[in-house]
Design a protein around this motif. Structure first.
Motif, PDB file in Angstrom:
ATOM      1  N   ALA A 173       0.636  -1.215   0.068  1.00  0.00           N
ATOM      2  CA  ALA A 173       0.030   0.075   0.001  1.00  0.00           C
ATOM      3  C   ALA A 173       0.828   1.274  -0.148  1.00  0.00           C
ATOM      4  CB  ALA A 173      -1.062  -0.020   1.215  1.00  0.00           C
ATOM      5  N   ALA A 174       2.111   1.160   0.864  1.00  0.00           N
ATOM      6  CA  ALA A 174       2.858   2.544   0.863  1.00  0.00           C
ATOM      7  C   ALA A 174       3.455   2.641  -0.417  1.00  0.00           C
ATOM      8  CB  ALA A 174       3.787   2.347   2.174  1.00  0.00           C
ATOM      9  N   GLU A 175       3.765   1.622  -1.009  1.00  0.00           N
ATOM     10  CA  GLU A 175       4.758   1.570  -2.298  1.00  0.00           C
ATOM     11  C   GLU A 175       3.796   2.135  -3.325  1.00  0.00           C
ATOM     12  OE1 GLU A 175       6.412  -2.237  -2.732  1.00  0.00           O
ATOM     13  OE2 GLU A 175       8.098  -1.776  -1.193  1.00  0.00           O
ATOM     14  N   HIS A 176       2.683   1.598  -3.616  1.00  0.00           N
ATOM     15  CA  HIS A 176       1.820   1.816  -4.777  1.00  0.00           C
ATOM     16  C   HIS A 176       0.873   2.952  -4.680  1.00  0.00           C
ATOM     17  CE1 HIS A 176       3.381  -2.435  -5.288  1.00  0.00           C
ATOM     18  NE2 HIS A 176       3.005  -2.231  -6.639  1.00  0.00           N
ATOM     19  N   PHE A 177       0.774   3.688  -3.653  1.00  0.00           N
ATOM     20  CA  PHE A 177      -0.101   4.767  -3.753  1.00  0.00           C
ATOM     21  C   PHE A 177       0.678   5.992  -3.159  1.00  0.00           C
ATOM     22  CE2 PHE A 177      -3.038   1.218  -3.617  1.00  0.00           C
ATOM     23  CZ  PHE A 177      -3.914   1.678  -4.196  1.00  0.00           C
ATOM     24  N   LEU A 178       0.638   7.047  -4.008  1.00  0.00           N
ATOM     25  CA  LEU A 178       1.471   8.262  -3.985  1.00  0.00           C
ATOM     26  C   LEU A 178       0.988   8.956  -2.577  1.00  0.00           C
ATOM     27  CD1 LEU A 178       1.796   9.616  -7.458  1.00  0.00           C
ATOM     28  CD2 LEU A 178       3.254   8.471  -6.150  1.00  0.00           C
ATOM     29  N   CYS A 179      -0.289   9.181  -2.072  1.00  0.00           N
ATOM     30  CA  CYS A 179      -0.763  10.209  -1.233  1.00  0.00           C
ATOM     31  C   CYS A 179      -1.891   9.192  -0.329  1.00  0.00           C
ATOM     32  CB  CYS A 179      -1.191  11.091  -1.717  1.00  0.00           C
ATOM     33  SG  CYS A 179      -2.257  12.269  -0.350  1.00  0.00           S
ATOM     34  N   ALA A 180      -1.518   8.543   0.947  1.00  0.00           N
ATOM     35  CA  ALA A 180      -2.463   7.581   1.355  1.00  0.00           C
ATOM     36  C   ALA A 180      -2.537   7.707   3.073  1.00  0.00           C
ATOM     37  CB  ALA A 180      -1.852   6.191   1.097  1.00  0.00           C
ATOM     38  N   GLY A 181      -3.179   7.488   3.525  1.00  0.00           N
ATOM     39  CA  GLY A 181      -3.593   7.035   4.759  1.00  0.00           C
ATOM     40  C   GLY A 181      -3.986   5.598   5.351  1.00  0.00           C
ATOM     41  N   PHE A 182      -3.687   5.181   6.407  1.00  0.00           N
ATOM     42  CA  PHE A 182      -4.222   3.959   6.608  1.00  0.00           C
ATOM     43  C   PHE A 182      -4.674   3.962   8.126  1.00  0.00           C
ATOM     44  CE2 PHE A 182      -4.420  -0.532   7.228  1.00  0.00           C
ATOM     45  CZ  PHE A 182      -4.065  -1.237   6.170  1.00  0.00           C
ATOM     46  N   LEU A 183      -6.061   3.585   8.374  1.00  0.00           N
ATOM     47  CA  LEU A 183      -6.741   3.381   9.534  1.00  0.00           C
ATOM     48  C   LEU A 183      -6.831   2.090  10.036  1.00  0.00           C
ATOM     49  CD1 LEU A 183      -8.644   4.331  11.759  1.00  0.00           C
ATOM     50  CD2 LEU A 183     -10.504   4.499  10.096  1.00  0.00           C
ATOM     51  N   LEU A 184      -6.252   1.636  11.068  1.00  0.00           N
ATOM     52  CA  LEU A 184      -6.484   0.215  11.448  1.00  0.00           C
ATOM     53  C   LEU A 184      -6.914   0.253  12.841  1.00  0.00           C
ATOM     54  CD1 LEU A 184      -4.902  -2.747  11.308  1.00  0.00           C
ATOM     55  CD2 LEU A 184      -3.217  -2.029  12.593  1.00  0.00           C
ATOM     56  N   TYR A 185      -8.043  -0.786  13.232  1.00  0.00           N
ATOM     57  CA  TYR A 185      -8.626  -0.885  14.562  1.00  0.00           C
ATOM     58  C   TYR A 185      -8.461  -2.336  14.885  1.00  0.00           C
ATOM     59  CZ  TYR A 185     -11.878  -1.362  18.224  1.00  0.00           C
ATOM     60  OH  TYR A 185     -12.650  -1.565  19.272  1.00  0.00           O
ATOM     61  N   GLU A 186      -7.691  -2.739  15.787  1.00  0.00           N
ATOM     62  CA  GLU A 186      -7.366  -4.361  16.214  1.00  0.00           C
ATOM     63  C   GLU A 186      -7.312  -4.538  17.680  1.00  0.00           C
ATOM     64  OE1 GLU A 186      -3.524  -5.641  14.139  1.00  0.00           O
ATOM     65  OE2 GLU A 186      -5.304  -5.768  12.972  1.00  0.00           O
ATOM     66  N   GLN A 187      -6.769  -5.652  18.143  1.00  0.00           N
ATOM     67  CA  GLN A 187      -6.406  -5.849  19.587  1.00  0.00           C
ATOM     68  C   GLN A 187      -5.116  -5.837  19.711  1.00  0.00           C
ATOM     69  OE1 GLN A 187      -7.664  -7.997  17.191  1.00  0.00           O
ATOM     70  NE2 GLN A 187      -9.369  -9.078  17.681  1.00  0.00           N
ATOM     71  N   LEU A 188      -4.740  -5.549  21.017  1.00  0.00           N
ATOM     72  CA  LEU A 188      -3.319  -5.578  21.471  1.00  0.00           C
ATOM     73  C   LEU A 188      -3.118  -6.277  22.919  1.00  0.00           C
ATOM     74  CD1 LEU A 188      -2.399  -1.773  22.821  1.00  0.00           C
ATOM     75  CD2 LEU A 188      -4.930  -2.617  22.470  1.00  0.00           C
ATOM     76  N   PHE A 232      -6.916  -0.793  19.918  1.00  0.00           N
ATOM     77  CA  PHE A 232      -6.367   0.372  19.729  1.00  0.00           C
ATOM     78  C   PHE A 232      -6.974   0.823  18.104  1.00  0.00           C
ATOM     79  CE2 PHE A 232      -3.703  -2.593  17.477  1.00  0.00           C
ATOM     80  CZ  PHE A 232      -3.080  -1.959  16.263  1.00  0.00           C
ATOM     81  N   VAL A 233      -6.684   2.114  17.969  1.00  0.00           N
ATOM     82  CA  VAL A 233      -6.793   2.631  16.638  1.00  0.00           C
ATOM     83  C   VAL A 233      -5.729   3.489  16.231  1.00  0.00           C
ATOM     84  CG1 VAL A 233      -7.896   4.829  17.665  1.00  0.00           C
ATOM     85  CG2 VAL A 233      -8.524   4.093  15.493  1.00  0.00           C
ATOM     86  N   LEU A 234      -5.249   2.982  14.933  1.00  0.00           N
ATOM     87  CA  LEU A 234      -3.732   3.549  14.456  1.00  0.00           C
ATOM     88  C   LEU A 234      -4.220   4.387  13.241  1.00  0.00           C
ATOM     89  CD1 LEU A 234      -0.756   1.697  14.214  1.00  0.00           C
ATOM     90  CD2 LEU A 234      -1.640   2.751  12.108  1.00  0.00           C
ATOM     91  N   ALA A 235      -3.438   5.527  13.107  1.00  0.00           N
ATOM     92  CA  ALA A 235      -3.664   6.266  11.798  1.00  0.00           C
ATOM     93  C   ALA A 235      -2.286   6.643  11.497  1.00  0.00           C
ATOM     94  CB  ALA A 235      -4.189   7.643  12.020  1.00  0.00           C
ATOM     95  N   ALA A 236      -1.945   6.172  10.181  1.00  0.00           N
ATOM     96  CA  ALA A 236      -0.669   6.373   9.390  1.00  0.00           C
ATOM     97  C   ALA A 236      -0.822   7.014   8.107  1.00  0.00           C
ATOM     98  CB  ALA A 236      -0.080   5.147   9.381  1.00  0.00           C
TER      99      ALA A 236
END
Length: 680
Positions: A199-214, A300-304
Motif C-alpha cells: 500500500a505504501a509503495e503503490h499509492f502516492l498519497c495515502a492514509g491507513f486506519l487500523l483498529y484491532e487488538q493488543l 487500539f486505533v492507529l492512523a498512518a
C-alpha cells in the motif's frame, strides 16, 4: 487446502457476529445507523458491555474517516479502500450524510461475502436508491456503481487483490484511505506486513486506519486470545505486535512516514466530548466498569499516512496530550509468587462481586457474588467456607438456616462480634433498588465448627437506617468513637440504582443499627465506588475507586479521628499511586497493601502495591503466576490477610470479558508477603 477454507469461513463468521453486535448497539441508540439492519438480517440483542465496545469502535473509526474526508475535501477525487469490509454500512452512512461528493468507496472481502452483500443491496430499494445505477457480475466485482464498488478478493494474496482493484478502476495517484477493522490480526504477520508495504509503495498519497487488538500477555489478553483460537480465527500477529509502540514501528518501517495510535480508553477520555460520554453512560443500566476498561485497553486505533502535506494525524490533532508514547504503568520493585492455596478446587468459589471475611482464626466465610453454581453461571445462592489446616486450605460445608442467600453481590460483610456479622447493601440487578441489611449468625467458638456441617443463619433487618444501606460497590469500615463500647461502621461511597456515584458517608452504630451524626472536618473526598477502605489508627484509609466520570482515582485519603469527631486529609505518596479501582486493601504494621484491581495502563497488570504510611514511600510488585495454569484476573475478587503468617488469601475474581465469555479464577491463591514486607 481444507484448513485454509475452514479458516476463511471462521473469519467470515466473526465478521457476521460483529455486524449483529453493531446492529444491536444502533437499536439502543449508541450509534446512528439506519442502514445496518438491511444488511444484517437476523437481529439479536447484545449486553450493554458489548454495546459500549462497538460504540467506541464505531466512534473511533468514524472520527478518523471524517477527518480524512475533511482534510482532502479540496482534492477533485479521493478514494476509500475498506479491507475486509464484511456487511458494514460505511458507504451508505457517508452517502446519506453527503460526504461522498468526490469520493469513491471500494469494499474488499472474500468473494462469497462480496457476492452475498451485493445480492442484499440489490434486494433493498432504500439501499439501491443511494447506490444508483449499479452493474457488476459474479466474481471479482459483483457490484459496481459510480461511487461504490464491491470487490471479491483474498487480502492475503496480493496479486489477486491488485487484479481486483485494477478491474474496479482504482486510481493510485489520488488521496486514498485504507481501512482495516480487525482484519490484519487474522492474517499471518508476513502477509499483513507485505500488504502494508504494498500500500505504501503503490499509492502516492495515502492514509491507513487500523483498529484491532493488543496486549496478549496479561490475564484479559490471554482470555481474549483463547476465545479467538477456539473460534478457529487465531490472532496471528498479536505476539509480534503486542502494543501501540510496536504497531507504530511496524508502519514506519514499511514506508509510512507518520503514525500515531492510542487505545480505546485514551480515545474515549481524550477524543470524545464530555457531553457525549455522559450520553452513552446514561443509555442503559450498567455495572461492568472493569470489563469496559479492560476491553478498551486491549483495542487500539492507529492512523498512518504518507505523501500528505501537512501529515494526516487525526489522533494527535484531537488529543495533543497523547503525543508521548503510550504507557503509564509503574516501575516494578520485584514480584510476589502466587500459589494455589488448596489441594483441590472448589467450584463454588469461582465467583466475582462476592465478599470474604475471616470469622475465626483460620476460618473464612465467602458470601454472594456471581459465578459457577450447580452447573451454571448465576447469582450465587450459597455461602462457602474455607478452613486452614496444616498450612493449606480445605473446603467446609455450610448449612443455611431459615433461608438461602438472597443473590446479592457488591455488598459488604463486617464481623461486629463473635459469631455475628453484618451485611450491608449490595444489589441483584443494576436496574433495581439496592438491598438493605442482614445479620449473619454462626457458632461463636472454634470448637463449635464442624467442617462437615456448619450452620449459618440469615436474619433480615428493616430498621429506619436502611436508606443509608441502599447502595452497592461501597465500603464499610469499623471505627470506634468515644470509647470501645461505641463501635460504628463507617459507610462511604458506592452507587445506587439512581446515582452512578455516591459521595456521602454514614456512621452506623453496630448495636443500635442507627446512624449517628458525628462531626467531620476537612475537604471531603470526591464521590467514588469500587474503592478500598481500611481501619487505621482509629480512622479510615480510603484508596482509589472509580469517580463520577468513570475514571479511576489515585488519591489516598485518611479520615483521622479527633477528640470530638473526625477530619479528612489527603496522604501523599512517593511516587503517586497509579489510579485504580476494584482492588482490595489491608493494613499491616503501618503499611497499606493494595491488591489487584483495574487501572488504565496496559502493562504491567496491577499486582501488590505497598505504601509505608509513615514515609509515604510506595513500591509496586508484580504477582508471579508462573505456577498457575490459568489466567489470574484480579478484579472483583476478595482477599483475606493472615497477619501472623504474613500471607494473603485471594478468593474468586474475574468477570464477563466483553464478547469473549465469562472468566472465573479457578481456585483460591495464596501470596506470601514476607519477602516484600521485609525489604520494604
Amino acid at each position: 487446502t481444507a484448513g485454509v477454507v475452514a479458516l476463511f469461513r471462521q473469519v467470515q463468521c466473526t465478521g457476521g457476529s460483529s455486524a449483529v453486535s453493531k446492529c444491536s448497539a444502533a437499536a439502543r441508540g449508541y450509534i446512528h445507523d439506519r442502514f445496518l439492519p438491511f444488511l444484517v438480517g437476523r437481529q439479536r440483542r447484545r449486553a450493554p458491555l458489548v454495546h459500549r465496545g462497538y460504540y467506541i469502535r464505531a466512534r473511533a473509526v468514524d472520527h478518523c474517516i471524517q477527518d480524512f474526508l475533511l482534510r482532502t475535501c479540496r482534492h477533485p477525487r479521493t478514494q476509500i479502500l475498506s479491507l475486509g469490509a464484511g456487511f458494514d454500512s460505511l458507504y451508505f452512512r457517508l452517502k446519506d450524510l453527503g460526504l461522498l461528493s468526490h469520493t469513491v468507496v471500494y469494499e474488499v472481502d472474500f468473494p462469497s461475502v462480496a457476492s452475498q452483500k451485493a445480492a442484499l443491496i440489490r434486494g433493498v430499494e432504500e439501499l439501491l436508491a443511494l447506490v444508483g445505477d449499479a452493474g457488476g457480475e459474479p466474481g471479482i466485482v459483483p457490484l459496481s456503481a459510480g461511487d461504490y464498488k464491491l470487490l471479491g478478493a483474498d487480502l492475503s494474496q496480493l496479486p489477486e487483490l491488485e487484479r481486483a482493484l485494477e478491474q474496479a478502476g482504482v486510481d493510485r495517484e489520488v488521496p486514498t484511505l485504507f481501512i482495516a477493522e480487525v482484519v490484519l490480526a487474522y492474517m499471518e504477520s508476513s502477509r499483513s506486513d507485505a500488504l502494508l508495504c504494498w500500500a505504501a509503495e503503490h499509492f502516492l498519497c495515502a492514509g491507513f486506519l487500523l483498529y484491532e487488538q493488543l496486549g496478549p500477555q496479561d490475564p484479559f489478553g490471554r482470555v481474549m486470545q483463547q476465545h479467538f483460537a477456539r473460534r478457529g480465527s487465531a490472532l496471528r500477529s498479536l505476539a509480534q505486535y503486542p502494543d501501540c509502540g510496536t504497531q507504530c514501528s511496524r508502519f514506519l518501517a514499511r514506508g509510512w512516514s507518520e503514525c500515531s495510535a492510542m487505545d480505546m480508553n485514551q480515545f474515549f477520555t481524550c477524543c470524545t466530548p464530555e457531553h457525549e460520554q455522559q450520553r452513552v453512560q446514561a443509555l442503559e443500566p450498567f455495572d461492568e466498569y472493569e470489563e469496559w476498561h479492560l476491553k478498551c485497553s486491549h483495542y487500539f486505533v492507529l492512523a498512518a499516512s504518507k505523501g500528505m502535506e501537512p501529515p494526516w494525524t487525526p489522533l494527535l490533532s484531537a488529543a495533543p496530550c497523547l503525543a508521548a508514547p503510550v504507557g503509564c504503568g509503574p516501575t516494578l520493585s520485584g514480584s510476589v509468587p502466587a500459589a494455589c492455596a488448596m489441594n483441590s478446587a472448589v467450584p463454588g468459589l469461582r465467583r466475582f462481586g462476592h465478599r470474604s471475611v475471616l470469622v475465626q482464626p483460620g476460618v473464612v466465610l465467602t458470601t454472594g457474588g456471581f459465578g459457577q453454581e450447580e452447573g451454571q453461571h448465576r447469582r450465587a445462592r450459597s455461602c462457602q467456607l474455607l478452613l486452614r489446616c496444616g498450612g493449606r486450605w480445605a473446603a467446609g460445608s455450610v448449612r443455611m438456616q431459615s433461608s438461602r442467600w438472597d443473590g446479592r453481590l457488591y455488598h459488604t460483610v463486617s464481623c461486629v462480634a463473635r459469631g455475628l456479622a453484618l451485611v450491608v447493601g449490595g444489589r441483584t440487578s443494576p436496574s433495581s433498588a439496592s438491598l438493605g441489611m442482614l445479620w449473619l449468625k454462626f457458632p461463636e467458638s472454634c470448637s463449635a465448627w464442624d467442617p462437615a456441617d456448619i450452620s449459618v443463619e440469615l436474619v433480615s433487618l428493616q430498621p429506619s437506617v436502611e436508606a443509608a444501606a441502599l447502595r452497592w460497590r461501597h465500603s464499610a469500615t469499623q471505627v470506634t468513637f468515644q470509647g470501645e463500647s461505641q463501635q460504628y461502621l463507617f459507610l462511604f461511597g458506592g452507587r445506587s440504582a439512581t446515582q452512578p456515584v455516591l459521595g456521602d458517608w454514614h456512621f452506623l452504630h453496630t448495636q443500635e443499627l442507627s446512624c449517628s451524626v458525628i462531626p467531620v472536618e476537612g475537604p471531603a473526598p470526591e464521590g467514588r465506588h469500587s474503592h478500598s477502605a481500611c481501619s487505621w489508627k482509629g480512622g479510615v484509609l480510603v484508596a482509589g475507586g472509580l469517580g463520577a466520570a468513570e475514571q479511576p482515582l489515585g488519591s489516598l485519603c485518611f479520615l483521622e479521628q479527633l477528640e470530638g469527631g473526625f477530619r479528612w486529609q489527603v496522604l501523599e505518596t512517593k511516587p503517586p499511586l497509579v489510579p485504580r479501582y476494584s482492588h482490595t486493601a489491608h493494613v499491616h504494621h503501618g503499611r497499606l497493601l493494595l491488591v489487584g484491581g483495574v487501572w488504565l495502563c496496559l502493562s504491567p497488570a496491577p499486582g501488590v502495591t505497598v505504601v509505608d504510611l509513615a514515609t509515604g514511600l510506595s513500591l509496586d510488585y508484580a504477582i508471579g503466576t508462573e505456577h498457575l495454569e490459568w489466567p489470574l484476573m484480579l478484579h472483583n475478587h476478595s482477599s483475606v490477610l493472615l497477619p501472623e503468617e504474613e500471607e494473603l488469601l485471594l478468593i474468586g475474581g474475574g468477570g464477563n470479558c466483553f464478547s469473549f465469555g465469562t472468566h472465573l479464577n479457578l481456585e483460591p491463591v495464596s501470596l506470601s508477603l514476607r519477602h516484600i514486607l521485609a525489604s520494604h
